[in-house]
Design an enzyme around this catalytic site. Structure first.
Site, PDB file in Angstrom:
ATOM      1  N   CYS A  78      -9.799  66.648  82.184  1.00 30.38           N
ATOM      2  CA  CYS A  78     -10.994  66.569  81.986  1.00 30.38           C
ATOM      3  C   CYS A  78     -11.883  67.315  82.352  1.00 30.38           C
ATOM      4  O   CYS A  78     -11.963  68.022  83.674  1.00 30.38           O
ATOM      5  CB  CYS A  78     -11.787  66.070  80.916  1.00 30.38           C
ATOM      6  SG  CYS A  78     -13.013  66.528  79.423  1.00 30.38           S
ATOM      7  N   HIS A 174      -8.496  64.239  77.280  1.00 29.77           N
ATOM      8  CA  HIS A 174      -8.578  62.592  77.723  1.00 29.77           C
ATOM      9  C   HIS A 174      -7.224  61.872  77.319  1.00 29.77           C
ATOM     10  O   HIS A 174      -6.848  62.173  75.782  1.00 29.77           O
ATOM     11  CB  HIS A 174      -9.679  62.003  76.986  1.00 29.77           C
ATOM     12  CG  HIS A 174     -11.034  62.348  77.959  1.00 29.77           C
ATOM     13  ND1 HIS A 174     -11.418  61.553  78.803  1.00 29.77           N
ATOM     14  CD2 HIS A 174     -11.884  63.240  77.389  1.00 29.77           C
ATOM     15  CE1 HIS A 174     -12.499  61.953  78.773  1.00 29.77           C
ATOM     16  NE2 HIS A 174     -12.401  63.320  78.690  1.00 29.77           N
ATOM     17  N   GLU A 176      -6.407  58.757  78.341  1.00 31.23           N
ATOM     18  CA  GLU A 176      -6.086  57.276  78.287  1.00 31.23           C
ATOM     19  C   GLU A 176      -7.014  56.841  77.043  1.00 31.23           C
ATOM     20  O   GLU A 176      -7.237  55.454  76.980  1.00 31.23           O
ATOM     21  CB  GLU A 176      -6.931  57.085  79.883  1.00 31.23           C
ATOM     22  CG  GLU A 176      -8.501  57.596  79.289  1.00 31.23           C
ATOM     23  CD  GLU A 176      -9.270  58.949  79.420  1.00 31.23           C
ATOM     24  OE1 GLU A 176      -8.001  59.619  79.345  1.00 31.23           O
ATOM     25  OE2 GLU A 176     -10.303  59.191  79.697  1.00 31.23           O
TER      26      GLU A 176
HETATM   27  N1  GLN Z   1     -17.931  69.116  79.659  1.00 32.63           N
HETATM   28  C1  GLN Z   1     -18.195  68.494  80.503  1.00 32.63           C
HETATM   29  C2  GLN Z   1     -18.132  68.859  82.375  1.00 32.63           C
HETATM   30  O1  GLN Z   1     -18.382  70.258  82.123  1.00 32.63           O
HETATM   31  C3  GLN Z   1     -15.971  67.323  80.752  1.00 32.63           C
HETATM   32  C4  GLN Z   1     -16.182  66.778  79.765  1.00 32.63           C
HETATM   33  C5  GLN Z   1     -15.309  65.474  79.788  1.00 32.63           C
HETATM   34  O2  GLN Z   1     -14.568  65.085  80.720  1.00 32.63           O
HETATM   35  N2  GLN Z   1     -14.896  65.046  78.265  1.00 32.63           N
HETATM   36  O3  GLN Z   1     -18.205  68.520  83.461  1.00 32.63           O
END
Ligand code: GLN
Length: 201
Positions: A78, A174, A176
């Site tokens: 992410c 994610h 995890e």
């Molecule tokens: N939206 C977040 C970003 O732009 C990432 C979200 C996440 O890691 N769950 O950094």
């Protein structure tokens, strides 16, 4: 197999647990010296602008970028994917990034926090067996462009969500927080075979 988990923000404990389940020894990393002796490193999710800023403040950004360029296996989830990407689409580019994975991502394009969802993603390709893995999309980035040499290991509704470029693995989701460790196993296998998959003896 010693795998670091960047400990500046995000699901550090969950990644540690998933790594242990995948047979690796997790090490929390907050300082440049802690990068020594690692076989790979996980960049957890969180908020990429903040993590990038902290990487810079803690003096980790350049040493980590150098290690990644030298072949250290990285796995970004992410926000971690956003930090690894060479290009961000839209106005919302996190300023401090590693810029090592040849993809374009758009932040938050799977929806804001209330639109978070879990999904089953089939994980295939090298190291994967096509089994479905339950993962979570939380303010997740969409991967809009794949550079040459970037392979797709998992898709969601026709879009790539798990990609690999040599020693670099990254996921929109994610991996995890759903009690799964299949994707971590793939990363541990990558790390075990060394940088660029070339094999370490
Ligand atoms: N939206 C977040 C970003 O732009 C990432 C979200 C996440 O890691 N769950 O950094």
């Amino acid at each position: 197999m010693k795998i670091g988990v960047l400990g500046l923000q995000g699901d550090v404990r969950e990644h540690q647990a998933a790594l242990e389940a995948a047979g690796a020894v997790p090490v929390v990393v907050k300082r440049p010296g802690e990068l020594d002796g690692l076989d790979g490193l996980i960049l957890p999710g969180g908020e990429s602008t903040t993590i990038g800023l902290l990487l810079d403040r803690f003096g980790l950004l350049e040493p980590l970028r150098q290690r990644a360029l030298d072949g250290m296996p990285l796995f970004g989830t992410c926000a971690g994917l956003i930090l690894m990407a060479t290009e961000i689409a839209g106005p919302d580019a996190a300023r401090h990034r590693l810029s090592v994975l040849d993809v374009t991502v758009r932040r938050n394009a799977y929806g804001r926090q209330p639109e978070s969802f879990e999904a089953e993603v089939a994980v295939a390709g090298r190291g994967g067996d096509g089994a479905k893995v339950r993962v979570a999309f939380i303010r997740a980035p969409v991967i809009e462009r794949l550079g040459r040499g970037v392979e797709v290991l998992g898709e969601w509704e026709g879009s790539p969500v798990l990609v690999r470029q040599g020693h670099l693995l990254a996921a929109s989701f994610h991996a995890e927080i759903t009690g799964e460790h299949r994707v971590h196993e793939i990363f541990v296998t990558m790390a075990a075979s060394g940088s660029n998959g070339a094999g370490r003896t």
